[in-house]
Design an enzyme around this catalytic site. Structure first.
Site, short mmCIF file in Angstrom:
data_model
loop_
_atom_site.label_atom_id
_atom_site.label_comp_id
_atom_site.label_asym_id
_atom_site.label_seq_id
_atom_site.Cartn_x
_atom_site.Cartn_y
_atom_site.Cartn_z
N GLY A 14 -57.57 27.79 -36.55
CA GLY A 14 -57.26 27.04 -37.76
C GLY A 14 -58.49 26.33 -38.30
N ARG A 75 -57.60 34.54 -36.49
CA ARG A 75 -57.19 34.62 -35.09
C ARG A 75 -57.18 36.09 -34.73
NH1 ARG A 75 -54.27 30.08 -37.03
NH2 ARG A 75 -54.47 28.26 -35.67
N ASP A 130 -55.88 18.86 -35.06
CA ASP A 130 -54.85 18.34 -34.17
C ASP A 130 -55.41 17.40 -33.10
OD1 ASP A 130 -53.12 20.08 -35.53
OD2 ASP A 130 -53.54 21.70 -34.12
N ARG A 165 -35.44 3.87 -50.77
CA ARG A 165 -35.23 5.10 -50.02
C ARG A 165 -36.03 5.11 -48.73
NH1 ARG A 165 -36.30 9.23 -55.03
NH2 ARG A 165 -34.18 9.28 -55.90
N VAL A 255 -51.53 21.29 -46.61
CA VAL A 255 -52.37 20.42 -47.44
C VAL A 255 -53.22 19.52 -46.54
CG1 VAL A 255 -50.66 18.56 -47.64
CG2 VAL A 255 -52.36 18.86 -49.43
#
Length: 354
Positions: A14, A75, A130, A165, A255
């Site tokens: 990635g 990959r 990550d 909300r 994104v």
């Protein structure tokens, strides 16, 4: 200094903001030491299929501000086969590539080990948003990704406040909760769901009802990617049913991968790229460049992979038994440090949310 003619550089897996800065640093550092640089296109795919090009210092000008990777990424399943690895080695020999710098995640490091074992010295650099490589405190792209998430959640918070909300926000991480827990703290989320720590769902509902009764209007709940039962619009529906707060679901998805790299990612990429070249020219191989305790250091790549597998529960007992008692202590201390980090961050969020 080892007698190098050319160094290859590739980005794999990635993409992550800052990979271009690695390519630039490797290219400039190698050329400064009289070594040519070959850019490998599309990760290990480029080695398997002979897709490479010579990079000059000018080729990497003005890429420091760009996200993604100018060398592209892929990959490559073929590289996992003996035929694919043999083709990659032949490409290196064809273009007089005496060593490789590979930037990516754990799959990239496995490929780097395969090349080293076949006579092509290789150094790995952690590049993944990550930040899920256990042996390094930091991986390139992590800071940029988190800043992108913060910007998106801040926008959602505005409309949550206007309409009273809640927004459940799923963020990337591929089973790792680093992005989720840090952005939850940064954005004032009411709670965060990650795989690394236990989540008390009932307590969250009680807290949200109490806060609503106290006059709170806007709520954010951050969820780590791929968590069953939570990284799903059904979780938002459940929150609404249990709390009476209108709740929407937002999946930020890819994104988060894009955008201009932050200062931290640019500088870390430069440090790691230059260090990788230095290690190759010193005759080193099968290493990964990492950040530990704010220092750029190197580790044996197999050691780093074992540490990662133990942390993720994928290692067989014999994998750690091959290391000395001292090395095993280091591995387990690294694993516990990572686990404690998530416990501490989760405790911090619980203490200050509301």
């Amino acid at each position: 200094m080892a007698n190098f003619r050319r160094i290859g550089v590739l980005t794999s897996g990635g993409d992550a903001p800052g990979m271009n800065n690695v390519v630039r640093a490797v290219t400039r550092a190698a050329i400064a030491n009289g070594v040519e640089v070959v850019g490998v296109m599309g990760g290990y795919h480029g080695l398997v299929h002979d897709e490479v090009k010579i990079l000059s210092a000018r080729d990497v000008s003005n890429i420091v501000k760009d996200g993604g990777t100018m060398l592209y990424s892929d990959r490559c399943l073929e590289f996992k086969t003996e035929e694919g690895m043999a083709a990659a080695v032949e490409t290196c020999k064809k273009y007089n590539i005496d060593g490789i710098v590979a930037c990516g995640g754990d799959g990239t490091f496995r490929g780097a080990t395969d090349l080293s074992n076949r006579g092509i010295p290789t150094i790995g650099i952690p590049g993944t948003i990550d930040n899920d490589i256990t042996s390094t405190d930091y991986s390139i792209g992590y800071d940029t990704a988190m800043n992108t998430v913060v910007q998106m959640i801040d926008r959602l918070r505005d409309t949550c406040e206007s309409h009273a909300r809640c927004n459940v926000v799923e963020v990337m991480g591929n089973h790792a909760g680093g992005i989720a827990i840090q952005t939850a703290i940064a954005c004032g989320a009411v709670d965060c769901v990650i795989a690394e720590t236990e989540f008390d769902e009932e307590a969250m509902y009680e807290k949200m009802i109490r806060l609503k009764n106290d006059g709170k209007r806007g709520f954010i709940v951050v969820v780590s990617e791929l968590l069953p039962g939570y990284a799903d619009p059904a979780f938002a529906k459940k929150i609404q049913e249990r709390t009476g707060i209108e709740t929407k679901f937002a999946r930020l998805a890819h994104v988060v991968r894009g955008g201009d790299p932050t200062l931290r990612d640019r500088v870390t990429a430069a440090q790691m790229g230059a260090r990788a070249v230095k290690e190759l020219l010193a005759g080193k191989s099968n290493l990964v460049v990492v950040e530990q305790n704010n220092e750029i250091v190197t580790l044996d790549i197999n050691f780093a992979q074992t540490t990662d597998r133990i942390y993720k529960g994928k290692a067989a007992p014999e994998e750690i038994e091959k290391y000395s008692a001292e090395e095993q202590t280091i591995i387990m201390a690294t694993v516990e440090k990572k686990r404690q980090y998530f416990r501490d961050m989760t405790a911090l969020l619980a203490e200050i949310s509301g």
